[in-house]
Design an enzyme around this catalytic site. Structure first.
Site, PDB file in Angstrom:
ATOM      1  N   ASP A  10       0.883  -1.158   0.000  1.00  0.00           N
ATOM      2  CA  ASP A  10       0.000   0.000   0.000  1.00  0.00           C
ATOM      3  C   ASP A  10       0.936   1.227   0.000  1.00  0.00           C
ATOM      4  O   ASP A  10       2.113   1.100   0.350  1.00  0.00           O
ATOM      5  CB  ASP A  10      -0.864  -0.046   1.265  1.00  0.00           C
ATOM      6  N   LYS A  46      -8.350   6.423   6.660  1.00  0.00           N
ATOM      7  CA  LYS A  46      -7.188   5.713   6.117  1.00  0.00           C
ATOM      8  C   LYS A  46      -7.661   4.560   5.241  1.00  0.00           C
ATOM      9  O   LYS A  46      -8.451   3.724   5.690  1.00  0.00           O
ATOM     10  CB  LYS A  46      -6.316   5.172   7.253  1.00  0.00           C
ATOM     11  N   SER A 115      -2.540   0.563  -4.329  1.00  0.00           N
ATOM     12  CA  SER A 115      -3.073   1.699  -3.578  1.00  0.00           C
ATOM     13  C   SER A 115      -4.394   2.198  -4.144  1.00  0.00           C
ATOM     14  O   SER A 115      -4.597   2.186  -5.352  1.00  0.00           O
ATOM     15  CB  SER A 115      -2.054   2.849  -3.613  1.00  0.00           C
ATOM     16  N   ALA A 116      -5.256   2.682  -3.252  1.00  0.00           N
ATOM     17  CA  ALA A 116      -6.534   3.258  -3.674  1.00  0.00           C
ATOM     18  C   ALA A 116      -6.351   4.651  -4.264  1.00  0.00           C
ATOM     19  O   ALA A 116      -7.239   5.179  -4.925  1.00  0.00           O
ATOM     20  CB  ALA A 116      -7.471   3.347  -2.475  1.00  0.00           C
ATOM     21  N   ASP A 171      -1.560  -0.438   6.167  1.00  0.00           N
ATOM     22  CA  ASP A 171      -1.764   0.251   7.443  1.00  0.00           C
ATOM     23  C   ASP A 171      -3.249   0.375   7.798  1.00  0.00           C
ATOM     24  O   ASP A 171      -3.576   0.809   8.900  1.00  0.00           O
ATOM     25  CB  ASP A 171      -1.140   1.655   7.419  1.00  0.00           C
TER      26      ASP A 171
HETATM   27  C1  G6P Z   1      -5.517   6.051   0.328  1.00  0.00           C
HETATM   28  C2  G6P Z   1      -5.603   6.949   1.563  1.00  0.00           C
HETATM   29  C3  G6P Z   1      -6.979   7.563   1.680  1.00  0.00           C
HETATM   30  C4  G6P Z   1      -7.381   8.245   0.384  1.00  0.00           C
HETATM   31  C5  G6P Z   1      -7.341   7.250  -0.776  1.00  0.00           C
HETATM   32  C6  G6P Z   1      -7.674   7.897  -2.115  1.00  0.00           C
HETATM   33  O1  G6P Z   1      -6.220   4.885   0.563  1.00  0.00           O
HETATM   34  O2  G6P Z   1      -5.289   6.224   2.724  1.00  0.00           O
HETATM   35  O3  G6P Z   1      -6.992   8.482   2.753  1.00  0.00           O
HETATM   36  O4  G6P Z   1      -8.678   8.804   0.484  1.00  0.00           O
HETATM   37  O5  G6P Z   1      -6.024   6.688  -0.850  1.00  0.00           O
HETATM   38  O6  G6P Z   1      -6.652   8.795  -2.448  1.00  0.00           O
HETATM   39  P1  G6P Z   1      -6.747   9.880  -3.603  1.00  0.00           P
HETATM   40  O7  G6P Z   1      -5.323  10.410  -3.702  1.00  0.00           O
HETATM   41  O8  G6P Z   1      -7.150   9.179  -4.867  1.00  0.00           O
HETATM   42  O9  G6P Z   1      -7.734  10.917  -3.196  1.00  0.00           O
HETATM   43 MG    MG Z   2      -2.749   3.130   3.588  1.00  0.00          MG
END
Ligand code: G6P
Ligand code: MG
Length: 216
Positions: A10, A46, A115-116, A171
């Site tokens: 992640d 998170k 990663s999201a 995490d």
């Molecule tokens: C991760 C972070 C989140 C965030 C998401 C999307 O997972 O932990 O807090 O909202 O990514 O990120 P972005 O940069 O696409 O808004």
């Molecule tokens: Mg994370």
């Protein structure tokens, strides 16, 4: 004999600490709408996607917005967030992260990012570690958010490794659940009291080693 053939990482909270930037941008948005946003609330975001994060923040602020308005607000937050991460430097890589990813590669273990965040590529470029990953799966490449395993399954597929031979470093609780749902091992980065479902919990990648992969 080590059966782990790929490590999937992640980004936010594992490789870099971007939570502080997300916090500042969300707080600015909340304040512009007339309510506050605390660090405790930020903790709950998170691993949560941008769209879902906004929904929760509006809910906490007791405010209703149409889908079109929400899109504008999410874009506004992201503009502020990007302005901040645009200044990120290689010294913001969390302790031991670069070294551990490199040691995986040296040991012949594939490396992937899962990663999201739709801003993953920009962050990796700013901190100078794009080349450390054999595959990069980010928020632009998936349609289902963690705890759905899509992001990690795509990472495993991209490096040609079976899920059972992968370990995910995460995490967020939802991220650990996504790894397990995908049939992978999970190493939590954070507190064992929070990341209870992980196979192992460490405080950071500076506490990880290739040898420890054998114990999973
Ligand atoms: C991760 C972070 C989140 C965030 C998401 C999307 O997972 O932990 O807090 O909202 O990514 O990120 P972005 O940069 O696409 O808004
Ligand atoms: Mg994370």
């Amino acid at each position: 004999m080590n059966s782990i053939k790929a490590c999937i990482f992640d980004l936010d909270g594992v490789i870099v600490d971007t939570a502080v930037y997300h916090y500042k941008a969300w707080k600015r948005l909340a304040n512009s709408l007339g309510f506050d946003f605390t660090e405790e609330q930020n903790e709950k975001l998170k691993g949560v996607s941008r769209v879902r994060s906004l929904e929760l923040i509006l809910q906490w602020g007791g405010i209703t917005k149409t889908a079109a308005e929400q899109e504008v607000l999410a874009t506004e937050k992201n503009t502020w967030y990007v302005e901040m991460i645009n200044h990120m430097k290689p010294d913001e890589i969390l302790p031991g992260a670069k070294e551990f990813v490199q040691s995986c590669r040296d040991a012949g273990i594939k490396t992937a990012l899962g990663s999201a965040s739709k801003n993953s590529m920009m962050i990796l470029e700013k901190i100078g570690i794009v080349d450390l990953f054999d595959a990069i799966i980010d928020g632009n490449k998936v349609s289902k958010a963690k705890p759905d395993p899509e992001v990690f399954l795509k990472g495993a597929e991209a490096v040609g490794v079976a899920p059972a031979d992968c370990v995910v470093f995460e995490d967020a609780i939802a991220g650990i659940q996504a790894a397990i749902a995908g049939g992978m091992k999970a190493v939590g980065i954070g507190s064992p009291e929070v990341l209870t479902e992980a196979n192992l919990v460490i405080s950071g990648l500076d506490k990880m080693s290739i040898e420890k992969l054998d114990e999973l």
